[in-house]
Design a protein around this motif. Structure first.
Motif, PDB file in Angstrom:
ATOM      1  N   HIS A  71      26.611  10.160  58.440  1.00  0.00           N
ATOM      2  CA  HIS A  71      27.513   9.184  59.048  1.00  0.00           C
ATOM      3  C   HIS A  71      28.839   9.205  58.288  1.00  0.00           C
ATOM      4  CE1 HIS A  71      28.660   5.647  61.349  1.00  0.00           C
ATOM      5  NE2 HIS A  71      29.149   5.146  60.216  1.00  0.00           N
ATOM      6  N   MET A  72      29.922   9.487  58.997  1.00  0.00           N
ATOM      7  CA  MET A  72      31.238   9.485  58.375  1.00  0.00           C
ATOM      8  C   MET A  72      31.676   8.039  58.190  1.00  0.00           C
ATOM      9  SD  MET A  72      34.942  11.073  59.524  1.00  0.00           S
ATOM     10  CE  MET A  72      34.160  11.848  60.872  1.00  0.00           C
ATOM     11  N   THR A 103      30.082   8.210  63.517  1.00  0.00           N
ATOM     12  CA  THR A 103      31.112   7.424  62.832  1.00  0.00           C
ATOM     13  C   THR A 103      31.343   6.143  63.613  1.00  0.00           C
ATOM     14  OG1 THR A 103      33.254   7.540  61.694  1.00  0.00           O
ATOM     15  CG2 THR A 103      33.171   8.411  63.956  1.00  0.00           C
TER      16      THR A 103
END
Length: 146
Positions: A71-72, A103
């Motif tokens: 997950h950014m 994200t």
């Protein structure tokens, strides 16, 4: 010329400087009180976080990305360098490591939403509050390919 590399100890001041400039340029929806509170949180963890940095030929950081478990969590580019492909290069680097990367983007930041959608991300949901429970809705995105 630009390279992408892992952050190193001692780069925290520059990383916070990038974050502050980028937030001030793109997050005009934040109240002054929330901007200061978020700044305090960021200064407490960002300098020591494991980041990917985009650096110029002199090894000077121009932008950064934080990924946690695919997950950014963050992507911020020095405002003086926006529109030069640095953000896209960092995202592509992240996708090489995490092909199903996700994200979240503030709903009040339509430029960022458009940026991710152009790169092949699709909307998967929405939250009314941000991660700290503030009234800044998030759009959830996942990479779906181009």
């Amino acid at each position: 010329m630009m390279n992408i590399r892992a952050s190193r100890p001692g780069e925290g001041d520059r990383i916070v400087e990038i974050w502050r400039g980028a937030v001030d340029a793109t997050h005009d929806f934040l109240t002054p009180e929330d901007r200061l509170a978020i700044d305090d949180l960021v200064c407490g963890f960002l300098p020591d976080a494991p980041l990917w940095l985009a650096v110029d030929a002199r090894d000077y950081p121009l932008g950064f990305m934080l990924i946690d478990g695919g997950h950014m969590e963050a992507l911020f580019i020095d405002p003086a360098c926006r529109g030069k492909g640095i953000g896209a290069a960092l995202v592509h680097h992240g996708l090489a490591l995490h092909p199903a990367m996700t994200t979240d983007v503030n709903e009040q930041n339509p430029q960022a939403i458009g940026f991710y959608e152009k790169l092949g991300f699709v909307r998967t949901g929405r939250s009314a509050l941000d991660g700290q429970g503030r009234p800044y809705p998030l759009i959830h995105l996942k990479y779906a390919g181009k």
